[in-house]
Design an enzyme around this catalytic site. Structure first.
Site, PDB file in Angstrom:
ATOM      1  N   SER A 162      20.075   3.534   0.873  1.00 53.01           N
ATOM      2  CA  SER A 162      20.690   4.415   0.474  1.00 53.01           C
ATOM      3  C   SER A 162      20.636   5.525   1.301  1.00 53.01           C
ATOM      4  O   SER A 162      19.080   5.639   0.708  1.00 53.01           O
ATOM      5  CB  SER A 162      21.577   4.796  -1.026  1.00 53.01           C
ATOM      6  OG  SER A 162      21.843   5.908  -1.157  1.00 53.01           O
ATOM      7  N   TYR A 175      19.176   4.647  -9.475  1.00 54.85           N
ATOM      8  CA  TYR A 175      19.658   3.696  -8.481  1.00 54.85           C
ATOM      9  C   TYR A 175      18.837   3.865  -7.297  1.00 54.85           C
ATOM     10  O   TYR A 175      18.872   3.360  -6.485  1.00 54.85           O
ATOM     11  CB  TYR A 175      21.055   4.414  -7.938  1.00 54.85           C
ATOM     12  CG  TYR A 175      21.792   3.529  -7.038  1.00 54.85           C
ATOM     13  CD1 TYR A 175      22.183   2.480  -6.932  1.00 54.85           C
ATOM     14  CD2 TYR A 175      21.940   4.987  -5.493  1.00 54.85           C
ATOM     15  CE1 TYR A 175      23.340   2.105  -5.604  1.00 54.85           C
ATOM     16  CE2 TYR A 175      21.966   3.773  -4.411  1.00 54.85           C
ATOM     17  CZ  TYR A 175      23.269   3.173  -4.394  1.00 54.85           C
ATOM     18  OH  TYR A 175      22.914   2.262  -3.226  1.00 54.85           O
TER      19      TYR A 175
END
Length: 257
Positions: A162, A175
């Site tokens: 990401s 995350y």
């Protein structure tokens, strides 16, 4: 030695119905979002897709769509990565070996978002769950499947990162840290295997894509301004194809700024 193509060329790769002909590819998180799009795309390119996920009904829906399109028959592998043990993953590898003999590729797509909150306030239980699904389970499943991937002519593993993995940002907590971890796995697995095997480990950052996870992270965003999962598939197919047999240790942004 195969010439490395540019990331622009990977993103523009023109795949066909035979790009992945006869390959066996496992996709985690195959029931929804990018995982679903990848499973359907891989099947459309001739691959036998092993659909791994925690929600049986979603996997069945993808399986039925593959059947409806007359593509190579898929297989459903229900597994909750948050609770699955290493022994269960090893048993999964033995099952794949028994049924298919080898494995050509793995797309690690499954992930959970967790909380968007300062680290000093982050719930430790949620933190552990996010790291388990997004990082620890990815490592354990990869380790379990490496013997099968070695049996393929050029086994390919794709990790999913990401933008907050490459450049961690405040409030993204577990995350972001989990995505930093899979980028590190890409580098370490590559360094440890590139001289002695044909295995290849690469990482994709899909970028801002129209998925349920993105909607939860950015509830005020207009989803129709984002690319669909199907629109970013060229790089996913390229890295699984024989055209990428010399590509190792790369982090590809599907939507570079």
């Amino acid at each position: 030695m195969q010439q490395m193509i540019s990331h622009d060329a990977m993103r523009a790769f023109e795949y066909t119905k035979d790009s992945l002909k006869d390959k066996i590819i496992l996709v985690t998180g195959a029931g929804d979002g990018i995982g679903k799009a990848a499973a359907l795309t891989y099947a459309g390119c001739g691959a036998t897709v092993l659909l791994l996920g925690k929600t049986q009904s979603k996997l069945e829906a993808v399986y039925d769509e593959i059947e409806r399109l007359g593509l190579p028959q898929a297989a459903i592998l229900p597994m909750d990565l948050q609770t699955a043990s290493f022994a269960q993953m090893q048993e999964l590898a033995r099952l794949i070996e028994k049924e298919f003999g080898h494995l050509d590729g793995v797309l690690h797509n499954a992930a959970i978002l967790g909380a968007l909150t300062p680290l000093e306030m982050y719930d430790p239980i949620t933190f552990e769950q996010v790291m388990r699904v997004n990082s620890t389970a990815v490592f354990m499943l990869t380790q379990s499947l490496i013997p099968l991937l070695r049996a393929a002519s050029s086994g390919s593993v794709i990790f999913t990162s990401s933008s907050v993995g490459s450049s961690p940002r405040a409030f993204w907590g577990a995350y972001a840290l989990s995505k930093q971890s899979v980028e590190g796995m890409t580098v370490i697995f590559t360094q440890e295997t590139q001289a002695s095997t044909a295995l290849r480990f690469n990482c994709i950052n899909p970028g801002a894509t129209r998925t349920n996870m993105r909607a939860h992270a950015f509830p005020g965003e207009n989803p129709y301004t984002l690319k669909t999962p199907e629109e970013i598939m060229p790089a996913y197919v390229y890295l699984m194809s024989d055209a990428a047999s010399g590509v190792k240790g790369q982090l590809i942004d599907c939507q570079p700024k």
